[in-house]
Design a protein around this motif. Structure first.
Motif, PDB file in Angstrom:
ATOM      1  N   GLU A   1      -6.499 -14.267  11.540  1.00 32.36           N
ATOM      2  CA  GLU A   1      -5.213 -14.262  11.121  1.00 32.36           C
ATOM      3  C   GLU A   1      -5.278 -16.025  10.964  1.00 32.36           C
ATOM      4  O   GLU A   1      -5.833 -16.941  12.628  1.00 32.36           O
ATOM      5  N   MET A   2      -4.817 -16.927   9.885  1.00 29.67           N
ATOM      6  CA  MET A   2      -5.392 -18.437  10.007  1.00 29.67           C
ATOM      7  C   MET A   2      -3.875 -19.214   9.411  1.00 29.67           C
ATOM      8  O   MET A   2      -3.941 -18.497   8.696  1.00 29.67           O
ATOM      9  N   ASN A   3      -3.707 -19.326   9.908  1.00 29.51           N
ATOM     10  CA  ASN A   3      -2.229 -20.402  10.080  1.00 29.51           C
ATOM     11  C   ASN A   3      -2.327 -22.383  10.136  1.00 29.51           C
ATOM     12  O   ASN A   3      -3.963 -22.658  10.847  1.00 29.51           O
ATOM     13  N   SER A   4      -1.544 -22.588   9.565  1.00 29.66           N
ATOM     14  CA  SER A   4      -1.676 -24.512   9.886  1.00 29.66           C
ATOM     15  C   SER A   4      -3.066 -24.537   8.902  1.00 29.66           C
ATOM     16  O   SER A   4      -3.466 -25.477   9.160  1.00 29.66           O
ATOM     17  N   LEU A   5      -3.596 -24.233   7.516  1.00 27.95           N
ATOM     18  CA  LEU A   5      -4.400 -24.190   7.559  1.00 27.95           C
ATOM     19  C   LEU A   5      -4.100 -25.338   6.504  1.00 27.95           C
ATOM     20  O   LEU A   5      -3.709 -25.907   5.804  1.00 27.95           O
ATOM     21  N   LYS A   6      -5.738 -26.281   6.335  1.00 26.49           N
ATOM     22  CA  LYS A   6      -6.369 -27.725   6.125  1.00 26.49           C
ATOM     23  C   LYS A   6      -6.952 -27.153   5.065  1.00 26.49           C
ATOM     24  O   LYS A   6      -8.083 -26.538   4.368  1.00 26.49           O
ATOM     25  N   PRO A   7      -7.325 -28.349   4.336  1.00 27.75           N
ATOM     26  CA  PRO A   7      -8.163 -28.293   2.800  1.00 27.75           C
ATOM     27  C   PRO A   7      -9.720 -28.279   3.436  1.00 27.75           C
ATOM     28  O   PRO A   7     -10.722 -27.210   3.028  1.00 27.75           O
ATOM     29  N   GLU A   8     -10.188 -28.761   4.965  1.00 26.16           N
ATOM     30  CA  GLU A   8     -11.853 -28.922   5.606  1.00 26.16           C
ATOM     31  C   GLU A   8     -11.365 -27.416   6.084  1.00 26.16           C
ATOM     32  O   GLU A   8     -12.880 -27.075   6.163  1.00 26.16           O
ATOM     33  N   ASP A   9     -10.523 -26.296   5.583  1.00 27.14           N
ATOM     34  CA  ASP A   9     -11.109 -25.305   6.426  1.00 27.14           C
ATOM     35  C   ASP A   9     -11.757 -24.146   4.802  1.00 27.14           C
ATOM     36  O   ASP A   9     -11.877 -23.401   4.646  1.00 27.14           O
ATOM     37  N   THR A  10     -11.934 -24.589   3.728  1.00 27.00           N
ATOM     38  CA  THR A  10     -12.055 -24.095   2.435  1.00 27.00           C
ATOM     39  C   THR A  10     -14.140 -23.610   3.043  1.00 27.00           C
ATOM     40  O   THR A  10     -14.594 -24.585   3.398  1.00 27.00           O
ATOM     41  N   GLY A  11     -13.696 -22.873   2.012  1.00 26.16           N
ATOM     42  CA  GLY A  11     -15.202 -22.611   2.219  1.00 26.16           C
ATOM     43  C   GLY A  11     -15.310 -20.720   1.633  1.00 26.16           C
ATOM     44  O   GLY A  11     -14.538 -20.409   1.712  1.00 26.16           O
ATOM     45  N   ILE A  12     -16.686 -19.892   1.923  1.00 28.48           N
ATOM     46  CA  ILE A  12     -16.466 -18.436   2.194  1.00 28.48           C
ATOM     47  C   ILE A  12     -16.111 -18.269   3.638  1.00 28.48           C
ATOM     48  O   ILE A  12     -17.413 -18.748   4.826  1.00 28.48           O
ATOM     49  N   TYR A  13     -15.540 -17.123   3.901  1.00 26.79           N
ATOM     50  CA  TYR A  13     -16.031 -16.593   5.244  1.00 26.79           C
ATOM     51  C   TYR A  13     -16.897 -15.343   5.305  1.00 26.79           C
ATOM     52  O   TYR A  13     -16.374 -14.488   4.519  1.00 26.79           O
ATOM     53  N   TYR A  14     -17.543 -14.717   5.779  1.00 28.06           N
ATOM     54  CA  TYR A  14     -17.871 -13.914   6.374  1.00 28.06           C
ATOM     55  C   TYR A  14     -17.576 -13.264   7.786  1.00 28.06           C
ATOM     56  O   TYR A  14     -17.834 -13.486   8.356  1.00 28.06           O
ATOM     57  N   CYS A  15     -17.819 -11.776   7.736  1.00 28.94           N
ATOM     58  CA  CYS A  15     -17.828 -11.299   8.886  1.00 28.94           C
ATOM     59  C   CYS A  15     -19.080 -11.173   9.280  1.00 28.94           C
ATOM     60  O   CYS A  15     -20.020 -10.260   8.550  1.00 28.94           O
ATOM     61  N   ALA A  16     -19.564 -10.559  11.080  1.00 31.38           N
ATOM     62  CA  ALA A  16     -20.508 -10.441  11.137  1.00 31.38           C
ATOM     63  C   ALA A  16     -20.679  -9.758  12.384  1.00 31.38           C
ATOM     64  O   ALA A  16     -19.576  -9.186  12.316  1.00 31.38           O
TER      65      ALA A  16
END
Length: 123
Positions: free
Chosen positions: A82-97
């Motif tokens: 769960e991602m809240n208060s998102l910022k432009p610097e959170d932009t990217g590709i998200y992977y789970c491992a």
């Protein structure tokens, strides 16, 4: 072999929220510690959050503490970010491992990766 599939990424405005999902097939996620990583263009993947097999231990990168929450749903064989208060610097590709680990261990190590989901934070 464990297969992981991420979903839930997309375009969101700064200050908005997204919930990423990591679903597993062939094996139960309860056998693995799960972590989320993200990758910015031209950069290496960095750990964002991790959760132990039993859900009792979690960890977060300093940059997301207080904004992101990781959780596990064994009934659905899925892990969520769960991602809240998102910022432009959170932009990217998200992977789970996933990493085979003792029940209470939250780790950034990995044995398996998903294919990633794009998160873009922009107005």
């Amino acid at each position: 072999q464990l297969q992981l599939v991420e979903s839930g990424g997309g375009l969101v405005q700064p200050g908005g929220s997204l919930r990423l999902s990591c679903a597993a097939s062939r094996f139960k996620l309860a056998y693995y510690a799960i972590s989320w990583f993200r990758q910015f263009p031209g950069k290496e993947r960095d750990g964002v959050s991790c959760i132990s097999r039993n859900g009792g231990s979690t960890g977060y990168a300093d940059s997301v503490k207080g904004r992101f929450t990781i959780s596990i749903d064994n009934a659905r064989n899925a892990v969520y970010l769960e991602m809240n208060s998102l910022k432009p610097e959170d932009t990217g590709i998200y992977y789970c491992a996933a990493k085979s680990a003792p029940p209470a261990v939250c780790t950034w190590a990995y044995d398996y990766w998903g294919q990633g989901t794009q998160v873009t934070v922009s107005s």
